[in-house]
Design a protein around this motif. Structure first.
Motif, PDB file in Angstrom:
ATOM      1  N   GLY A 144       0.499  -1.033   0.233  1.00 49.23           N
ATOM      2  CA  GLY A 144      -0.376  -0.003  -0.239  1.00 49.23           C
ATOM      3  C   GLY A 144       0.719   1.027  -0.029  1.00 49.23           C
ATOM      4  N   GLN A 145       1.928   0.968   0.037  1.00 49.31           N
ATOM      5  CA  GLN A 145       3.026   2.040  -0.144  1.00 49.31           C
ATOM      6  C   GLN A 145       3.206   2.817  -1.961  1.00 49.31           C
ATOM      7  OE1 GLN A 145       6.513   1.741   2.623  1.00 49.31           O
ATOM      8  NE2 GLN A 145       5.523  -0.347   2.891  1.00 49.31           N
ATOM      9  N   THR A 146       3.835   3.748  -2.110  1.00 46.91           N
ATOM     10  CA  THR A 146       3.989   4.521  -3.178  1.00 46.91           C
ATOM     11  C   THR A 146       5.687   4.254  -4.065  1.00 46.91           C
ATOM     12  OG1 THR A 146       3.104   7.085  -2.217  1.00 46.91           O
ATOM     13  CG2 THR A 146       4.489   6.988  -4.355  1.00 46.91           C
ATOM     14  N   SER A 147       5.528   3.378  -4.911  1.00 49.44           N
ATOM     15  CA  SER A 147       6.091   2.739  -5.815  1.00 49.44           C
ATOM     16  C   SER A 147       6.212   3.368  -6.410  1.00 49.44           C
ATOM     17  CB  SER A 147       6.347   1.290  -5.480  1.00 49.44           C
ATOM     18  OG  SER A 147       7.504   0.868  -6.062  1.00 49.44           O
ATOM     19  N   ASP A 148       7.761   4.247  -7.370  1.00 46.08           N
ATOM     20  CA  ASP A 148       8.594   4.774  -8.806  1.00 46.08           C
ATOM     21  C   ASP A 148       9.446   3.615  -8.849  1.00 46.08           C
ATOM     22  OD1 ASP A 148       6.998   7.030  -8.793  1.00 46.08           O
ATOM     23  OD2 ASP A 148       7.103   7.136  -6.651  1.00 46.08           O
ATOM     24  N   LEU A 149       8.937   3.385 -10.764  1.00 48.85           N
ATOM     25  CA  LEU A 149      10.600   3.269 -11.210  1.00 48.85           C
ATOM     26  C   LEU A 149      10.790   4.470 -12.112  1.00 48.85           C
ATOM     27  CD1 LEU A 149      12.407   1.378 -12.452  1.00 48.85           C
ATOM     28  CD2 LEU A 149      10.542   0.786 -13.691  1.00 48.85           C
ATOM     29  N   LEU A 183       3.520  -2.449 -15.146  1.00 48.45           N
ATOM     30  CA  LEU A 183       3.404  -2.602 -13.525  1.00 48.45           C
ATOM     31  C   LEU A 183       2.536  -1.518 -13.088  1.00 48.45           C
ATOM     32  CD1 LEU A 183       7.234  -1.906 -13.327  1.00 48.45           C
ATOM     33  CD2 LEU A 183       6.093  -3.821 -12.487  1.00 48.45           C
ATOM     34  N   GLY A 184       1.799  -0.017 -13.597  1.00 44.25           N
ATOM     35  CA  GLY A 184       0.795   0.130 -13.591  1.00 44.25           C
ATOM     36  C   GLY A 184       0.053  -0.657 -13.118  1.00 44.25           C
ATOM     37  N   ARG A 185      -0.869  -1.617 -13.206  1.00 39.19           N
ATOM     38  CA  ARG A 185      -2.002  -1.806 -12.630  1.00 39.19           C
ATOM     39  C   ARG A 185      -1.286  -2.890 -11.395  1.00 39.19           C
ATOM     40  NH1 ARG A 185      -1.202  -5.391 -17.841  1.00 39.19           N
ATOM     41  NH2 ARG A 185      -2.569  -4.197 -19.130  1.00 39.19           N
ATOM     42  N   LYS A 186      -0.471  -3.204 -10.769  1.00 42.09           N
ATOM     43  CA  LYS A 186      -0.032  -3.565  -9.834  1.00 42.09           C
ATOM     44  C   LYS A 186       0.588  -2.161  -8.903  1.00 42.09           C
ATOM     45  CE  LYS A 186       2.250  -7.543 -11.760  1.00 42.09           C
ATOM     46  NZ  LYS A 186       1.460  -8.374 -10.943  1.00 42.09           N
ATOM     47  N   MET A 187      -0.223  -1.165  -8.924  1.00 41.95           N
ATOM     48  CA  MET A 187       0.722  -0.018  -8.734  1.00 41.95           C
ATOM     49  C   MET A 187       1.692   1.012  -8.653  1.00 41.95           C
ATOM     50  SD  MET A 187      -2.577   1.794  -7.521  1.00 41.95           S
ATOM     51  CE  MET A 187      -1.871   2.877  -6.811  1.00 41.95           C
ATOM     52  N   VAL A 188       2.621   0.214  -9.476  1.00 47.31           N
ATOM     53  CA  VAL A 188       4.194   0.595  -9.952  1.00 47.31           C
ATOM     54  C   VAL A 188       4.134   1.946 -10.126  1.00 47.31           C
ATOM     55  CG1 VAL A 188       6.776   0.396 -10.223  1.00 47.31           C
ATOM     56  CG2 VAL A 188       4.920  -1.937  -8.718  1.00 47.31           C
ATOM     57  N   ARG A 189       4.288   3.175 -10.638  1.00 49.35           N
ATOM     58  CA  ARG A 189       4.755   4.084 -11.353  1.00 49.35           C
ATOM     59  C   ARG A 189       5.179   4.128 -12.289  1.00 49.35           C
ATOM     60  NH1 ARG A 189       2.777   8.763  -7.044  1.00 49.35           N
ATOM     61  NH2 ARG A 189       4.786   8.651  -7.141  1.00 49.35           N
ATOM     62  N   VAL A 190       5.234   4.072 -13.182  1.00 54.06           N
ATOM     63  CA  VAL A 190       6.850   3.883 -14.398  1.00 54.06           C
ATOM     64  C   VAL A 190       7.379   5.171 -15.205  1.00 54.06           C
ATOM     65  CG1 VAL A 190       8.355   2.946 -16.199  1.00 54.06           C
ATOM     66  CG2 VAL A 190       6.445   1.420 -14.769  1.00 54.06           C
ATOM     67  N   SER A 191       7.785   6.180 -14.858  1.00 51.04           N
ATOM     68  CA  SER A 191       8.391   7.528 -15.400  1.00 51.04           C
ATOM     69  C   SER A 191       9.669   7.598 -16.177  1.00 51.04           C
ATOM     70  CB  SER A 191       8.132   8.324 -14.096  1.00 51.04           C
ATOM     71  OG  SER A 191       7.033   8.569 -13.514  1.00 51.04           O
ATOM     72  N   THR A 192       9.600   8.587 -17.526  1.00 51.59           N
ATOM     73  CA  THR A 192      11.045   9.045 -18.017  1.00 51.59           C
ATOM     74  C   THR A 192      10.878  10.182 -18.128  1.00 51.59           C
ATOM     75  OG1 THR A 192      12.534   7.852 -19.647  1.00 51.59           O
ATOM     76  CG2 THR A 192      10.394   8.928 -20.270  1.00 51.59           C
ATOM     77  N   ILE A 193      12.259  11.066 -17.531  1.00 57.35           N
ATOM     78  CA  ILE A 193      13.196  12.346 -18.116  1.00 57.35           C
ATOM     79  C   ILE A 193      13.674  12.164 -19.365  1.00 57.35           C
ATOM     80  CG2 ILE A 193      14.116  13.958 -16.967  1.00 57.35           C
ATOM     81  CD1 ILE A 193      13.275  13.337 -14.405  1.00 57.35           C
ATOM     82  N   GLU A 194      13.320  13.095 -19.740  1.00 59.55           N
ATOM     83  CA  GLU A 194      13.782  13.207 -20.975  1.00 59.55           C
ATOM     84  C   GLU A 194      14.392  14.924 -21.474  1.00 59.55           C
ATOM     85  OE1 GLU A 194      10.660  12.522 -24.260  1.00 59.55           O
ATOM     86  OE2 GLU A 194      11.029  10.414 -23.726  1.00 59.55           O
ATOM     87  N   ILE A 243       7.768  14.024  -9.615  1.00 61.71           N
ATOM     88  CA  ILE A 243       7.344  12.608  -9.763  1.00 61.71           C
ATOM     89  C   ILE A 243       7.491  11.967  -8.642  1.00 61.71           C
ATOM     90  CG2 ILE A 243       7.993  11.042 -11.256  1.00 61.71           C
ATOM     91  CD1 ILE A 243       9.354  12.300 -13.133  1.00 61.71           C
ATOM     92  N   ALA A 244       7.549  11.746  -7.889  1.00 67.18           N
ATOM     93  CA  ALA A 244       8.324  11.137  -6.432  1.00 67.18           C
ATOM     94  C   ALA A 244       7.227  11.266  -5.132  1.00 67.18           C
ATOM     95  CB  ALA A 244       9.587  10.442  -6.006  1.00 67.18           C
ATOM     96  N   SER A 245       6.676  12.508  -5.422  1.00 63.95           N
ATOM     97  CA  SER A 245       6.475  12.825  -4.380  1.00 63.95           C
ATOM     98  C   SER A 245       4.759  13.255  -4.715  1.00 63.95           C
ATOM     99  CB  SER A 245       6.895  14.855  -3.950  1.00 63.95           C
ATOM    100  OG  SER A 245       8.053  14.516  -3.374  1.00 63.95           O
ATOM    101  N   VAL A 246       4.239  13.021  -5.821  1.00 66.91           N
ATOM    102  CA  VAL A 246       2.665  13.434  -5.981  1.00 66.91           C
ATOM    103  C   VAL A 246       1.833  12.226  -5.974  1.00 66.91           C
ATOM    104  CG1 VAL A 246       3.532  14.809  -8.102  1.00 66.91           C
ATOM    105  CG2 VAL A 246       3.361  12.211  -8.385  1.00 66.91           C
ATOM    106  N   PRO A 247       0.809  12.736  -5.609  1.00 69.19           N
ATOM    107  CA  PRO A 247       0.074  11.325  -4.619  1.00 69.19           C
ATOM    108  C   PRO A 247       0.198   9.909  -5.222  1.00 69.19           C
ATOM    109  CG  PRO A 247      -1.286  13.330  -4.797  1.00 69.19           C
ATOM    110  CD  PRO A 247      -0.099  13.429  -5.813  1.00 69.19           C
ATOM    111  N   ARG A 248      -0.273   9.098  -4.999  1.00 65.68           N
ATOM    112  CA  ARG A 248       0.422   7.461  -5.796  1.00 65.68           C
ATOM    113  C   ARG A 248      -0.302   7.118  -6.421  1.00 65.68           C
ATOM    114  NH1 ARG A 248      -1.712   2.226  -3.126  1.00 65.68           N
ATOM    115  NH2 ARG A 248      -0.538   0.239  -4.066  1.00 65.68           N
TER     116      ARG A 248
END
Length: 258
Positions: free
Chosen positions: A142-147, A183-194, A237-242
């Motif tokens: 139930g915690q925020t998770s980011d890749l 991974l979004g279905r598993k509540m893991v956020r995935v992002s890239t910075i360009e 990116i990591a600080s916005v709501p889950r």
């Protein structure tokens, strides 16, 4: 949407930063630690990691130096176990290690091609393979998770002599889109910075004189990004709501036109 960001929005989270010995990785590790994360910093240069950990701890943060080469799959897997044991499972992974070696394709700098593929692609995949299980575990709790990965505007722009580098970054941008579906279905956020042009060590690695001059001129002619600018973007990116996933962010110097 109204969001209240506290001074330590990342408190309680374990963050992993690769390519942390300089530039964007170093700045991001310091910023994440300042926002409350316990940060594992990874790169090949132990002395720089130790100095980074020293600065973070002196500022009241928590950091762990993990010297390794991300192209070594076994080393990255062992590091993942070590991080989990020392800091807890990683819930924020910034796969940032990379190299930029620019040259014309007919120069046949095959070793440079391979080095970029090994670090920019294989190194990222090794990082993902080692830490995705932890990211999923954190999300399941139930915690925020980011890749988060570091791509480049070179992923989509046609830049002469950037062919192999651009190809590796295009891979990362597309990979991020595909991984988000899974991974979004598993509540893991995935992002890239360009990012656009950033004042880091990367231009120093360019051996082609014309390409080196182009990048040096750009740094001298306009107010380019600093590593801290990209670090702030990662932190946002990591600080916005889950339930919010900022999937792709392009960060450019205001004056950059190419």
């Amino acid at each position: 949407m109204s969001t209240v960001i506290t001074s330590t929005p990342l408190a309680g989270r374990t963050a992993v930063v690769t390519g942390a010995s300089s530039g964007i990785g170093q700045a991001t590790a310091e910023r994440l630690a300042a926002l409350g994360a316990h940060v594992a910093v990874m790169a090949r240069r132990r002395d720089r990691l130790d100095a980074l950990v020293g600065r973070i701890t002196a500022a009241g943060g928590t950091a762990l130096a993990v010297p390794l080469d991300v192209t070594d799959r076994d080393a990255v897997r062992a590091a993942a176990d070590y991080v989990a044991a020392e800091l807890g499972p990683a819930g924020l992974v910034f796969a940032n290690a990379g190299v930029q070696l620019i040259s014309a394709i007919d120069e046949l700098r095959i070793e440079d091609w391979q080095r970029q593929i090994d670090l920019n692609i294989t190194g990222v995949m090794n990082t993902i393979g080692a830490f995705v299980p932890q990211l999923v575990r954190v999300a399941d709790d139930g915690q925020t998770s980011d890749l988060i990965t570091t791509s480049s505007i070179a992923a989509t722009r046609v830049l002469e002599k950037f062919s192999v580098y651009s190809g590796t970054k295009a891979y990362l941008s597309q990979l991020t889109r595909l991984l988000r579906v899974e991974l979004g279905r598993k509540m893991v956020r995935v992002s890239t910075i360009e990012p656009g042009m950033v004042d880091t060590e990367l231009p120093d690695h360019v051996t082609d004189p014309d390409a080196s001059k182009l990048m040096a001129d750009l740094i001298n002619d306009i107010d380019v990004l600093r590593p801290a600018d990209v670090a702030e973007t990662v932190a946002f990116i990591a600080s916005v709501p889950r339930h919010v996933n900022l999937t792709e962010i392009t960060v450019l110097p205001t004056q950059q036109a190419i």
